[in-house]
Design an enzyme around this catalytic site. Structure first.
Site, short mmCIF file in Angstrom:
data_model
loop_
_atom_site.label_atom_id
_atom_site.label_comp_id
_atom_site.label_asym_id
_atom_site.label_seq_id
_atom_site.Cartn_x
_atom_site.Cartn_y
_atom_site.Cartn_z
N TYR A 152 1.01 -1.40 0.01
CA TYR A 152 0.29 0.26 0.03
C TYR A 152 0.73 1.49 -0.12
CZ TYR A 152 -3.73 3.38 1.38
OH TYR A 152 -4.47 3.78 1.71
N LYS A 156 0.75 4.06 -2.68
CA LYS A 156 0.50 5.85 -2.65
C LYS A 156 1.67 6.44 -2.87
CE LYS A 156 -3.58 4.97 -1.62
NZ LYS A 156 -5.07 5.36 -2.04
#
Length: 251
Positions: A152, A156
């Site tokens: 993640y 991001k």
């Protein structure tokens, strides 16, 4: 403007996406509400329509190239040619590196990064033709690193590089590209994280708020306010920026 601008918000059936979709509708845009399951988008569409706005529910897997192309063509035909895109669709598959599977890694990369790429590529033609466009990508404070989120965090952080590059490429066509990096936001996703940890959500929020300078956790409306600004006419000289909406300084 004779006809309202058309916005697309991905991952908009709930949480941050739903908050952004509803806010853009209040701002006067027609909104395509996208999520994996079309039926799950209907409540958001009905809420927008009940308030006098125009909206369309569209089921699409943003990581599927053909599905994205078909969805954007349908939106252009049924709602109007889109010139605002909010890439919000996201999933989490948290695990420490030594336990993270390739499937966990790929699933997160495909939705966040490949999805933002496919959606942006599919919509940019309408923006450049109109001489106006707003792409708003959702990053996260996790881009700065977060235990158990190698996939993640990498996705991001990748969103931020993607944002800055599109800003360079599309600026001369009247298209701005910015990213919003939320901190702790009260959504179904954070509630599920609390549940998975066996912690009461109110306690979970209180614990998180202790590390936030403004002494509270965020809401989808906090993110929607930032998206509203970036999507507007007045933000035409703001591009390639990452705005941390996290209740304090992050980066």
């Amino acid at each position: 403007m004779s006809t309202p601008r058309v916005a697309i918000v991905t991952g908009a059936a709930r949480g941050i996406g739903a908050g952004v979709a509803k806010r853009l509708a209040v701002d006067g845009l027609a909104v395509a509400v996208l999520d994996l399951d079309e039926a799950s988008c209907k409540p958001v569409v009905e809420e927008i329509e009940a308030a006098g706005g125009r909206a369309l529910a569209v089921g699409v897997d943003v990581s599927d190239e053909a599905a994205v192309h078909a969805a954007v063509e349908r939106i252009a035909a049924e709602l109007g040619e889109p010139t605002v895109l909010v890439n919000n669709a996201g999933i989490i598959r948290d695990n420490m590196l030594f336990k993270m599977t390739v499937a966990d890694w790929d699933a997160v990369m495909n939705v966040h990064l490949r999805g933002a790429f496919l959606m942006s590529r599919a919509v940019q033609g309408y923006m450049t033709k109109a001489g106006f466009g707003r792409i708003i990508n959702l990053s996260s404070t996790s881009a700065l690193g977060n235990r158990g989120q190698a996939n993640y965090a990498a996705a991001k952080a990748g969103v931020q590089g993607f944002t800055k590059t599109l800003a360079l490429e599309l600026g001369k066509f009247g298209v701005t590209v910015n990213a919003i990096a939320p901190g702790f936001i009260e959504t179904e996703m954070t509630a599920a994280t609390a549940a998975r940890m066996g912690v009461d959500f109110e306690d979970f929020k209180a614990y998180a708020a202790k590390d936030i300078p403004v002494a509270r956790t965020g809401t989808p409306a906090d993110i929607a306010n930032a998206a509203s600004f970036f999507a507007g006419e007045a933000a035409g000289f703001v591009s390639g920026q990452v705005l941390y909406v996290a209740g304090g300084p992050k980066a």
